[in-house]
Design a protein around this motif. Structure first.
Motif, mmCIF file in Angstrom:
data_model
loop_
_atom_site.group_PDB
_atom_site.id
_atom_site.type_symbol
_atom_site.label_atom_id
_atom_site.label_comp_id
_atom_site.label_asym_id
_atom_site.label_seq_id
_atom_site.Cartn_x
_atom_site.Cartn_y
_atom_site.Cartn_z
ATOM 1 N N LYS A 176 0.835 -1.200 0.000
ATOM 2 C CA LYS A 176 0.000 0.000 0.000
ATOM 3 C C LYS A 176 0.874 1.256 0.000
ATOM 4 O O LYS A 176 0.582 2.234 -0.685
ATOM 5 C CB LYS A 176 -0.923 -0.007 1.223
ATOM 6 C CG LYS A 176 -1.980 1.046 1.192
ATOM 7 C CD LYS A 176 -2.963 0.863 2.342
ATOM 8 C CE LYS A 176 -4.085 1.873 2.243
ATOM 9 N NZ LYS A 176 -5.073 1.698 3.309
ATOM 10 N N GLY A 177 1.972 1.216 0.754
ATOM 11 C CA GLY A 177 2.902 2.335 0.789
ATOM 12 C C GLY A 177 3.537 2.573 -0.564
ATOM 13 O O GLY A 177 3.645 3.709 -1.021
ATOM 14 N N LYS A 178 3.950 1.497 -1.219
ATOM 15 C CA LYS A 178 4.551 1.616 -2.557
ATOM 16 C C LYS A 178 3.542 2.197 -3.550
ATOM 17 O O LYS A 178 3.879 3.030 -4.383
ATOM 18 C CB LYS A 178 5.026 0.253 -3.067
ATOM 19 C CG LYS A 178 6.218 -0.290 -2.372
ATOM 20 C CD LYS A 178 7.465 0.253 -2.982
ATOM 21 C CE LYS A 178 8.660 -0.495 -2.415
ATOM 22 N NZ LYS A 178 9.877 0.232 -2.614
ATOM 23 N N LYS A 179 2.305 1.730 -3.438
ATOM 24 C CA LYS A 179 1.243 2.213 -4.329
ATOM 25 C C LYS A 179 1.009 3.709 -4.115
ATOM 26 O O LYS A 179 0.878 4.465 -5.079
ATOM 27 C CB LYS A 179 -0.040 1.429 -4.067
ATOM 28 C CG LYS A 179 -1.171 1.774 -4.972
ATOM 29 C CD LYS A 179 -2.390 0.911 -4.664
ATOM 30 C CE LYS A 179 -3.580 1.344 -5.486
ATOM 31 N NZ LYS A 179 -4.783 0.586 -5.117
ATOM 32 N N GLU A 180 0.967 4.139 -2.862
ATOM 33 C CA GLU A 180 0.786 5.562 -2.562
ATOM 34 C C GLU A 180 1.940 6.388 -3.113
ATOM 35 O O GLU A 180 1.732 7.473 -3.653
ATOM 36 C CB GLU A 180 0.670 5.783 -1.053
ATOM 37 C CG GLU A 180 -0.647 5.367 -0.465
ATOM 38 C CD GLU A 180 -0.684 5.464 1.047
ATOM 39 O OE1 GLU A 180 0.388 5.407 1.702
ATOM 40 O OE2 GLU A 180 -1.799 5.572 1.590
ATOM 41 N N GLN A 181 3.151 5.861 -2.967
ATOM 42 C CA GLN A 181 4.322 6.578 -3.483
ATOM 43 C C GLN A 181 4.229 6.744 -5.001
ATOM 44 O O GLN A 181 4.458 7.835 -5.534
ATOM 45 C CB GLN A 181 5.608 5.837 -3.127
ATOM 46 C CG GLN A 181 5.960 5.904 -1.669
ATOM 47 C CD GLN A 181 7.108 4.989 -1.317
ATOM 48 O OE1 GLN A 181 7.244 3.902 -1.866
ATOM 49 N NE2 GLN A 181 7.940 5.409 -0.372
ATOM 50 N N GLU A 215 0.840 12.642 -1.103
ATOM 51 C CA GLU A 215 0.622 11.203 -1.204
ATOM 52 C C GLU A 215 1.945 10.441 -1.122
ATOM 53 O O GLU A 215 2.019 9.383 -0.502
ATOM 54 C CB GLU A 215 -0.108 10.843 -2.494
ATOM 55 C CG GLU A 215 -1.583 11.149 -2.433
ATOM 56 C CD GLU A 215 -2.330 10.679 -3.655
ATOM 57 O OE1 GLU A 215 -2.006 9.605 -4.192
ATOM 58 O OE2 GLU A 215 -3.253 11.399 -4.075
ATOM 59 N N GLN A 216 2.972 10.991 -1.758
ATOM 60 C CA GLN A 216 4.286 10.353 -1.677
ATOM 61 C C GLN A 216 4.768 10.323 -0.236
ATOM 62 O O GLN A 216 5.296 9.304 0.224
ATOM 63 C CB GLN A 216 5.309 11.119 -2.514
ATOM 64 C CG GLN A 216 5.181 10.891 -3.989
ATOM 65 C CD GLN A 216 6.268 11.638 -4.728
ATOM 66 O OE1 GLN A 216 7.440 11.351 -4.554
ATOM 67 N NE2 GLN A 216 5.871 12.587 -5.545
ATOM 68 N N GLY A 274 3.055 7.623 1.662
ATOM 69 C CA GLY A 274 3.634 6.329 1.307
ATOM 70 C C GLY A 274 4.983 6.120 1.964
ATOM 71 O O GLY A 274 5.284 5.033 2.462
ATOM 72 N N ARG A 321 4.409 5.322 5.617
ATOM 73 C CA ARG A 321 3.908 3.958 5.798
ATOM 74 C C ARG A 321 5.065 2.959 5.636
ATOM 75 O O ARG A 321 5.197 2.013 6.408
ATOM 76 C CB ARG A 321 2.805 3.652 4.785
ATOM 77 C CG ARG A 321 2.119 2.317 5.028
ATOM 78 C CD ARG A 321 1.003 2.059 4.034
ATOM 79 N NE ARG A 321 0.044 3.116 3.900
ATOM 80 C CZ ARG A 321 -1.034 3.275 4.683
ATOM 81 N NH1 ARG A 321 -1.244 2.440 5.675
ATOM 82 N NH2 ARG A 321 -1.867 4.259 4.474
ATOM 83 N N GLN A 322 5.908 3.187 4.643
ATOM 84 C CA GLN A 322 7.057 2.306 4.422
ATOM 85 C C GLN A 322 7.991 2.337 5.629
ATOM 86 O O GLN A 322 8.461 1.296 6.089
ATOM 87 C CB GLN A 322 7.838 2.737 3.174
ATOM 88 C CG GLN A 322 7.130 2.468 1.890
ATOM 89 C CD GLN A 322 7.240 1.015 1.476
ATOM 90 O OE1 GLN A 322 7.510 0.116 2.255
ATOM 91 N NE2 GLN A 322 7.013 0.778 0.218
#
Length: 57
Positions: A8-13, A38-39, A42, A45-46
Motif C-alpha cells: 500500500k505504501g509503494k502504491k501511494e508513493q 501522497e508520496q 507512502g 507507511r514504508q
C-alpha cells in the motif's frame, strides 16, 4: 499483513509521484502538492513497516 501495508505504501508513493508529475506538466500547483503529500504518506507507511520489521527480528 505487513506485506499488504508495504504494498500500500509503494502504491501511494507511485500514485503520488504520477500526480506530482502530471500536476507539474499541466501547471496545476494543487495537483502537484497533492502528489507530494501522497508520496509522503507512502514514505511514512514504508518507514513504519520497516521499523516494525526491525523490532520483529
Amino acid at each position: 499483513m505487513a506485506g499488504d501495508q508495504k504494498a500500500k505504501g509503494k502504491k501511494e508513493q507511485a500514485k503520488g509521484k504520477a500526480k506530482e508529475v502530471v500536476g507539474r506538466a499541466v501547471g496545476n500547483e494543487r495537483m502537484e502538492a497533492e502528489g507530494r503529500m501522497e508520496q509522503s504518506k507512502g514514505d511514512a507507511r514504508q518507514a513504519k513497516e520497516k521499523t516494525k520489521d526491525t523490532f520483529k527480528h
